[in-house]
Motif scaffolding. Structure first.
Motif, PDB file in Angstrom:
ATOM      1  N   CYS A  68       0.867  -1.189   0.000  1.00  0.00           N
ATOM      2  CA  CYS A  68       0.000   0.000   0.000  1.00  0.00           C
ATOM      3  C   CYS A  68       0.897   1.230   0.000  1.00  0.00           C
ATOM      4  N   GLY A  69       1.026   1.867  -1.160  1.00  0.00           N
ATOM      5  CA  GLY A  69       1.924   3.000  -1.298  1.00  0.00           C
ATOM      6  C   GLY A  69       1.378   4.281  -0.695  1.00  0.00           C
ATOM      7  N   ARG A  70       2.226   5.302  -0.701  1.00  0.00           N
ATOM      8  CA  ARG A  70       1.873   6.554  -0.046  1.00  0.00           C
ATOM      9  C   ARG A  70       0.648   7.218  -0.676  1.00  0.00           C
ATOM     10  N   HIS A  71       0.525   7.180  -1.996  1.00  0.00           N
ATOM     11  CA  HIS A  71      -0.592   7.854  -2.648  1.00  0.00           C
ATOM     12  C   HIS A  71      -1.926   7.213  -2.266  1.00  0.00           C
ATOM     13  N   ARG A  72      -1.920   5.875  -2.172  1.00  0.00           N
ATOM     14  CA  ARG A  72      -3.142   5.215  -1.749  1.00  0.00           C
ATOM     15  C   ARG A  72      -3.435   5.507  -0.278  1.00  0.00           C
ATOM     16  N   VAL A  73      -2.400   5.478   0.549  1.00  0.00           N
ATOM     17  CA  VAL A  73      -2.586   5.801   1.967  1.00  0.00           C
ATOM     18  C   VAL A  73      -3.147   7.203   2.127  1.00  0.00           C
ATOM     19  N   ARG A  74      -2.597   8.156   1.371  1.00  0.00           N
ATOM     20  CA  ARG A  74      -3.081   9.539   1.456  1.00  0.00           C
ATOM     21  C   ARG A  74      -4.562   9.632   1.097  1.00  0.00           C
ATOM     22  N   ARG A  75      -4.964   8.944   0.029  1.00  0.00           N
ATOM     23  CA  ARG A  75      -6.369   8.977  -0.380  1.00  0.00           C
ATOM     24  C   ARG A  75      -7.278   8.356   0.668  1.00  0.00           C
ATOM     25  N   LEU A  76      -6.848   7.223   1.229  1.00  0.00           N
ATOM     26  CA  LEU A  76      -7.670   6.550   2.229  1.00  0.00           C
ATOM     27  C   LEU A  76      -7.754   7.367   3.519  1.00  0.00           C
ATOM     28  N   MET A  77      -6.659   7.981   3.931  1.00  0.00           N
ATOM     29  CA  MET A  77      -6.693   8.811   5.136  1.00  0.00           C
ATOM     30  C   MET A  77      -7.602  10.018   4.928  1.00  0.00           C
ATOM     31  N   LYS A  78      -7.590  10.586   3.734  1.00  0.00           N
ATOM     32  CA  LYS A  78      -8.471  11.705   3.432  1.00  0.00           C
ATOM     33  C   LYS A  78      -9.926  11.260   3.485  1.00  0.00           C
ATOM     34  N   LEU A  79     -10.214  10.083   2.949  1.00  0.00           N
ATOM     35  CA  LEU A  79     -11.564   9.531   2.971  1.00  0.00           C
ATOM     36  C   LEU A  79     -12.031   9.288   4.403  1.00  0.00           C
ATOM     37  N   MET A  80     -11.110   8.917   5.270  1.00  0.00           N
ATOM     38  CA  MET A  80     -11.429   8.615   6.661  1.00  0.00           C
ATOM     39  C   MET A  80     -11.377   9.842   7.574  1.00  0.00           C
ATOM     40  N   ARG A  81     -11.006  10.993   7.006  1.00  0.00           N
ATOM     41  CA  ARG A  81     -10.904  12.252   7.760  1.00  0.00           C
ATOM     42  C   ARG A  81      -9.790  12.197   8.806  1.00  0.00           C
ATOM     43  N   LEU A  82      -8.707  11.495   8.525  1.00  0.00           N
ATOM     44  CA  LEU A  82      -7.589  11.391   9.451  1.00  0.00           C
ATOM     45  C   LEU A  82      -6.534  12.416   9.067  1.00  0.00           C
ATOM     46  N   VAL A  83      -6.298  13.377   9.952  1.00  0.00           N
ATOM     47  CA  VAL A  83      -5.333  14.444   9.702  1.00  0.00           C
ATOM     48  C   VAL A  83      -4.299  14.422  10.812  1.00  0.00           C
ATOM     49  N   PRO A  84      -3.018  14.190  10.504  1.00  0.00           N
ATOM     50  CA  PRO A  84      -2.001  14.151  11.555  1.00  0.00           C
ATOM     51  C   PRO A  84      -1.919  15.475  12.299  1.00  0.00           C
ATOM     52  N   ILE A  85      -1.770  15.405  13.610  1.00  0.00           N
ATOM     53  CA  ILE A  85      -1.885  16.603  14.434  1.00  0.00           C
ATOM     54  C   ILE A  85      -0.745  17.584  14.212  1.00  0.00           C
ATOM     55  N   TYR A  86       0.418  17.109  13.754  1.00  0.00           N
ATOM     56  CA  TYR A  86       1.538  18.031  13.611  1.00  0.00           C
ATOM     57  C   TYR A  86       1.473  18.813  12.306  1.00  0.00           C
ATOM     58  N   GLN A  87       0.684  18.340  11.335  1.00  0.00           N
ATOM     59  CA  GLN A  87       0.633  19.030  10.056  1.00  0.00           C
ATOM     60  C   GLN A  87      -0.449  20.094  10.017  1.00  0.00           C
ATOM     61  N   GLU A  88      -1.608  19.788  10.632  1.00  0.00           N
ATOM     62  CA  GLU A  88      -2.749  20.669  10.492  1.00  0.00           C
ATOM     63  C   GLU A  88      -3.654  20.476  11.694  1.00  0.00           C
ATOM     64  N   PRO A  89      -4.025  21.550  12.415  1.00  0.00           N
ATOM     65  CA  PRO A  89      -4.795  21.384  13.642  1.00  0.00           C
ATOM     66  C   PRO A  89      -6.224  20.963  13.421  1.00  0.00           C
ATOM     67  N   LYS A  90      -6.839  21.271  12.299  1.00  0.00           N
ATOM     68  CA  LYS A  90      -8.240  20.947  12.072  1.00  0.00           C
ATOM     69  C   LYS A  90      -8.374  19.507  11.600  1.00  0.00           C
ATOM     70  N   THR A  91      -9.518  18.904  11.891  1.00  0.00           N
ATOM     71  CA  THR A  91      -9.731  17.503  11.546  1.00  0.00           C
ATOM     72  C   THR A  91     -10.691  17.344  10.396  1.00  0.00           C
ATOM     73  N   SER A  92     -11.138  18.407   9.781  1.00  0.00           N
ATOM     74  CA  SER A  92     -11.979  18.295   8.599  1.00  0.00           C
ATOM     75  C   SER A  92     -11.825  19.538   7.747  1.00  0.00           C
ATOM     76  N   ARG A  93     -12.294  19.474   6.527  1.00  0.00           N
ATOM     77  CA  ARG A  93     -12.042  20.540   5.572  1.00  0.00           C
ATOM     78  C   ARG A  93     -12.923  21.760   5.805  1.00  0.00           C
ATOM     79  N   LYS A  94     -12.339  22.945   5.674  1.00  0.00           N
ATOM     80  CA  LYS A  94     -13.103  24.181   5.695  1.00  0.00           C
ATOM     81  C   LYS A  94     -13.891  24.319   4.402  1.00  0.00           C
ATOM     82  N   HIS A  95     -14.967  25.082   4.480  1.00  0.00           N
ATOM     83  CA  HIS A  95     -15.665  25.498   3.269  1.00  0.00           C
ATOM     84  C   HIS A  95     -15.313  26.967   3.044  1.00  0.00           C
TER      85      HIS A  95
END
Length: 276
Positions: A68-95
């Motif tokens: 499972c490569g990085r691009h697939r992991v990134r897509r799946l984490m985005k689908l699951m709303r998983l955002v690492p705490i050190y990169q971005e404080p919010k856990t879902s997308r702004k409108h």
């Protein structure tokens, strides 16, 4: 058409019953069995290491022998709303067009029920798909005031959970959320404004506030979701509902010693005795 109510559409009947169509029907999401298995592994690991981004998570998958490569992991984490705490404080997308409210909890001592409520959305894995779960929680007592499951990420199921909490428990002084589009939508904020509730939203550097309700997700997943591998939406709803009742009524919370969330909120069973 329904035989009992031949003149009413399913949408209209759901409205009369105050039910979301998503609570009546569940359609498995269009992910392969392999991706669903990967999502389960990612979800478990993220609970243990919430600072993992897609690069670190891909390395973890490879060490586990998963292709499972990085691009697939990134897509799946985005689908699951998983955002690492050190990169971005919010856990879902702004409108981009939604109003963002200021953060009101800085240096605030939260000492009583209904002073502050909070909310969050979590991914719920199932045997053949997944759902999203929203919960409204009283910050002080940690009591889950309401919750809803949905197979989509629109704001509707969040609005339903909020309305149920307000109807059952009255209005809090402050309602805190992240800046996700579900919570910044006018459908959601109008309910709070109509109830005269002050709206607070996590700002940059305030990801730590969301960790409180995410501890609920951790307990729910390890004590209920992962042990059952629900097959259908109705099974998930029944199982999660039973666990939340147990959590509120019978599970002492570490923040309150021997008290359960219900007891810390002020709902005590008759003849309760607590040793000094």
């Amino acid at each position: 058409m329904n035989k009992d109510h031949p003149g009413l559409s399913v949408r209209r009947q759901c409205s009369l019953l105050s039910l979301a169509r998503s609570s009546l029907y569940y359609q498995p999401r269009g992910e392969s069995a392999e991706n669903l298995a990967f999502m389960g592994i990612i979800d478990r690991q993220f609970l243990e290491t919430p600072w993992y981004g897609s690069r670190q998570m891909a390395r973890h998958m490879q060490r586990e022998g998963r292709k499972c490569g990085r691009h697939r992991v990134r897509r799946l984490m985005k689908l699951m709303r998983l955002v690492p705490i050190y990169q971005e404080p919010k856990t879902s997308r702004k409108h981009p067009e939604h109003k963002i409210y200021p953060y009101l909890l800085r240096n605030l001592s939260i000492t009583r029920p209904n002073q502050v409520w909070c909310t969050d959305i979590s991914y719920i894995p199932m045997r053949r798909g997944f759902l999203y779960l929203v919960a409204v929680m009283d910050w002080h007592s940690r009591k889950v005031l309401s919750w809803r499951l949905s197979n989509s990420m629109d704001a509707g199921f969040c609005v339903e959970a909020l309305k149920e909490a307000l109807a059952k428990y009255g209005a809090p002084e402050i309602f805190n959320s992240d800046q996700g589009s579900q919570f910044t939508s006018t459908d959601f904020t109008n309910v709070l404004n109509d109830a005269k509730v002050k709206i607070s939203m996590d700002g940059r550097g305030r990801w730590i506030d969301n960790r409180m309700i995410e501890r609920l997700w951790r307990s729910l997943k390890y004590e209920c979701v992962y042990l059952n591998a629900f097959e259908t939406g109705s099974e998930a709803r029944k199982g999660i509902g039973a666990w939340i009742s147990y959590y509120n009524e019978r599970r002492p919370h570490s923040s309150h010693g021997l008290l359960t969330p219900d007891e810390a909120y002020g709902i005590r069973p008759p003849n309760l005795k607590i040793a000094a």
